[in-house]
Design a protein around this motif. Structure first.
Motif, short mmCIF file in Angstrom:
data_model
loop_
_atom_site.label_atom_id
_atom_site.label_comp_id
_atom_site.label_asym_id
_atom_site.label_seq_id
_atom_site.Cartn_x
_atom_site.Cartn_y
_atom_site.Cartn_z
N PRO A 1 10.38 29.55 2.60
CA PRO A 1 11.17 30.36 1.22
C PRO A 1 11.39 31.06 2.24
O PRO A 1 11.98 31.71 1.89
CB PRO A 1 9.22 30.65 0.98
CG PRO A 1 8.58 30.10 0.58
CD PRO A 1 8.98 29.08 2.12
N TYR A 2 10.60 31.44 3.42
CA TYR A 2 11.90 32.30 4.23
C TYR A 2 12.37 32.18 5.21
O TYR A 2 12.62 30.95 5.64
CB TYR A 2 10.32 33.10 5.24
CG TYR A 2 9.17 33.91 4.21
CD1 TYR A 2 9.95 35.25 2.95
CD2 TYR A 2 8.00 33.43 3.88
CE1 TYR A 2 8.67 35.95 2.21
CE2 TYR A 2 7.53 33.95 2.37
CZ TYR A 2 7.36 35.60 1.74
OH TYR A 2 7.32 35.78 1.62
N ARG A 3 13.28 32.86 5.25
CA ARG A 3 14.94 32.84 5.84
C ARG A 3 14.50 33.48 7.70
O ARG A 3 15.07 32.17 8.54
CB ARG A 3 15.85 33.79 5.09
CG ARG A 3 16.43 33.20 3.92
CD ARG A 3 16.97 34.41 3.07
NE ARG A 3 17.24 34.65 2.09
CZ ARG A 3 17.55 33.95 1.28
NH1 ARG A 3 19.64 33.11 1.70
NH2 ARG A 3 18.06 33.91 -0.23
N ILE A 4 13.81 34.78 7.45
CA ILE A 4 13.48 35.03 8.96
C ILE A 4 12.87 35.09 10.06
O ILE A 4 12.51 34.69 10.22
CB ILE A 4 15.13 35.81 9.50
CG1 ILE A 4 16.52 35.12 9.08
CG2 ILE A 4 15.56 35.68 11.13
CD1 ILE A 4 18.43 35.65 9.74
N VAL A 5 12.24 35.82 8.84
CA VAL A 5 10.29 36.91 9.73
C VAL A 5 10.31 36.71 8.56
O VAL A 5 9.99 36.46 7.21
CB VAL A 5 10.81 38.10 9.22
CG1 VAL A 5 9.69 38.98 9.59
CG2 VAL A 5 12.42 38.33 10.48
N ARG B 1 13.26 29.17 7.67
CA ARG B 1 14.47 28.17 8.22
C ARG B 1 15.28 28.90 8.92
O ARG B 1 16.24 28.14 9.19
CB ARG B 1 15.07 27.96 6.55
CG ARG B 1 14.42 28.15 5.42
CD ARG B 1 15.08 27.46 3.95
NE ARG B 1 16.14 28.51 3.39
CZ ARG B 1 16.10 29.90 2.26
NH1 ARG B 1 14.37 29.36 2.11
NH2 ARG B 1 16.45 30.52 2.11
N HIS B 2 15.09 29.72 9.69
CA HIS B 2 15.87 30.36 10.82
C HIS B 2 14.83 31.01 12.16
O HIS B 2 15.43 32.45 11.99
CB HIS B 2 16.70 30.73 10.59
CG HIS B 2 18.66 30.05 10.49
ND1 HIS B 2 19.24 30.00 9.31
CD2 HIS B 2 19.00 29.50 11.36
CE1 HIS B 2 20.52 29.51 9.29
NE2 HIS B 2 20.14 29.00 10.71
N PRO B 3 13.50 30.36 12.77
CA PRO B 3 13.31 30.31 13.30
C PRO B 3 14.25 31.27 14.66
O PRO B 3 14.41 31.76 15.64
CB PRO B 3 12.57 29.07 14.07
CG PRO B 3 13.32 27.95 13.79
CD PRO B 3 13.92 28.35 12.19
N ASN B 4 15.16 30.71 15.52
CA ASN B 4 15.64 30.66 16.45
C ASN B 4 16.62 32.41 16.31
O ASN B 4 16.69 32.87 17.26
CB ASN B 4 17.35 29.38 16.39
CG ASN B 4 17.53 29.60 15.25
OD1 ASN B 4 17.96 29.93 13.82
ND2 ASN B 4 19.05 28.36 15.29
N TYR B 5 17.39 32.40 15.05
CA TYR B 5 17.75 33.62 14.96
C TYR B 5 16.45 34.63 15.06
O TYR B 5 16.59 35.82 15.99
CB TYR B 5 17.75 33.99 13.43
CG TYR B 5 18.50 33.21 13.13
CD1 TYR B 5 19.50 32.50 13.78
CD2 TYR B 5 19.36 33.58 11.91
CE1 TYR B 5 20.70 31.96 13.07
CE2 TYR B 5 20.97 32.97 11.65
CZ TYR B 5 21.61 32.05 12.69
OH TYR B 5 22.37 31.60 12.11
#
Ligand SMILES: NC(=O)C1=CN([C@@H]2O[C@H](COP(=O)(O)OP(=O)(O)OC[C@H]3O[C@@H](n4cnc5c(N)ncnc54)[C@H](OP(=O)(O)O)[C@@H]3O)[C@@H](O)[C@H]2O)C=CC1
Ligand SMILES: CC(C)CCC[C@@H](C)[C@H]1CC=C2C3=C(CC[C@@]21C)[C@@]1(C)CC[C@H](O)C(C)(C)[C@@H]1CC3
Length: 376
Positions: free
Chosen positions: A368-372, A305-309
């Motif tokens: 389902p995954y936020r960053i990693v 959900r936050h590939p840029n992070y």
């Protein structure tokens, strides 16, 4: 005005958290600068040296800072530039504005959302120009007995210590800048250049849309970014790290992967938000929301959900690796940044849940995954 009515949920731990951060952030910054210049460079140890109060005051330093801000302000005001339309702001909705807010909390987060004098937007100006450019390209006045003065009075030598200046100082001190210093400078210059090249994208960040312009952003933009983000270069100046070509190539590859993800994800979302029928994003799968805006569920934004992070964090690792693994200090940025992005992701999640309701739940189920991926 920032939406901080008595009903609004307080962030950053409310007034107590804000009060703690008001003290902790400047103290941390000074601590990092002091220990970076000491032999052991212990992140968690006491500072090796506490400068006298009068040593911290140099009229010319204030003058230099004011000149830097003045120069940036003058360039910012130049009429020959593109005028971009901003995103719809959070305060477009009808909100209540209490007369008495909590002073500490308000001071930290800022009550004014976008303070302006005529067309001079203080927050937008500070977010990109003086601090970010200052981090990468700071001016220096080189002193002849540099080494001795700098080591004995860490915060008070007349060099303004940021990346390029540090590279030049290393060249002066050791004959030429080290490979590690070149890498740190190159990576961070790329990051700053990218931010300036994609300047318009800053208009979609939560700093511009949601956060007020208070201590957090003013201090963050003008002091924290230039001084703390240049910590690796500061460390290298005092703790040279021999780096072979094979390892340097691996580190370059890590930075390139991070940048590829960071830029790919940010550009994909920005292109989609500007024009969903753009051929570069038109084939991506999306879900509809009640607001009429759609959410990407394939491409980069279908991975986490936050590939840029994720890309940003991989780059943060690449910025620290040239400093070796003998000290924790150069990894401070990576640790701080992980905490910042985890907290930021949670805040963004909350805001998206409010904006998109059920559609956001559907997105979270689908991705389902936020960053990693498969980890967080
Ligand atoms: N170096 C540093 O110190 C820092 C760097 N950064 C970097 O800044 C950049 C911007 O980050 P940030 O402002 O936090 O937010 P993002 O760029 O991640 O934007 C979040 C917004 O994107 C939109 N969005 C979320 N998911 C989707 C989706 N699936 N499809 C379409 N739109 C979606 C939502 O807004 P909406 O739907 O309203 O468009 C959401 O509020 C990042 O690259 C980050 O790494 C951030 C903080 C500090
Ligand atoms: C002092 C506190 C602990 C934290 C303050 C946070 C700020 C330093 C950061 C909040 C969001 C930022 C962004 C960038 C720099 C750091 C701050 C101001 C950014 C300008 C860096 C370059 C990127 O390309 C970006 C996407 C333009 C960033 C936007 C958010």
């Amino acid at each position: 005005m920032a939406p901080q009515g008595s009903q609004a949920e307080l962030e950053f731990g409310g007034p107590l958290g804000a009060a703690a951060l008001l003290l902790l952030l400047p103290a941390t910054m000074f601590h990092l600068l002091l220990v970076a210049r000491s032999g052991p460079a212990r992140l968690l140890g006491p500072p090796p040296y506490l400068p006298e109060l009068e040593e911290l005051w140099r009229p010319w330093a204030l003058l230099l800072c004011l000149t830097w801000l003045g120069l940036q302000a003058a360039l910012y005001l130049l009429p020959a530039r593109k005028v971009a339309e901003g995103q719809e702001l959070k305060d477009k909705s009808r909100l209540r504005y209490p007369i008495n807010g909590n002073p500490i909390y308000d001071f930290f987060l800022g009550r004014e959302l976008n303070p302006r004098i005529c067309s001079f937007d203080f927050k937008y100006f500070c977010e990109l120009r003086p601090g970010l450019i200052g981090w990468a390209l700071h001016l220096t006045s080189v002193e002849t007995d540099w080494e001795q003065t700098a080591l004995s009075h860490p915060l008070c030598n007349p060099q303004v210590l940021i990346n390029l200046a540090l590279l030049m100082q290393e060249a002066e001190l050791r004959g030429s800048p080290s490979l590690a210093m070149w890498l740190v400078n190159g990576f961070q210059l790329l990051y700053v250049g990218d931010a300036l090249w994609h300047e318009e994208a800053v208009l979609t960040t939560m700093d511009i849309i949601h956060d007020g312009f208070g201590f957090m952003l003013a201090f963050g933009d003008l002091a924290w970014v230039p001084f703390t983000y240049s910590l690796q270069a500061q460390f290298l100046l005092y703790h040279p790290e021999p780096l072979g070509l094979p390892l340097a190539s691996v580190i370059c590859l890590i930075n390139a992967v991070g940048y590829y993800i960071f830029r790919g994800a940010n550009s994909q979302k920005n292109t989609f938000r500007k024009n969903p029928s753009d051929p570069r994003v038109a084939d991506l799968e999306t879900i509809s929301t009640a607001t009429g805006r759609r959410l990407l569920v394939s491409g980069w934004w279908g991975m986490v959900r936050h590939p840029n992070y994720l890309g940003d964090l991989i780059m943060a690792l690449a910025w620290s690796l040239p400093c070796g693994v003998s000290h924790l200090l150069p990894y401070f940025y990576l640790l701080y940044f992980t905490a910042l992005l985890v907290h930021r992701e949670a805040r963004d999640e909350q805001q998206c849940l409010q904006k998109y309701g059920l559609a956001w739940h559907a997105y979270c189920q689908r991705v389902p995954y936020r960053i990693v991926p498969y980890i967080y």
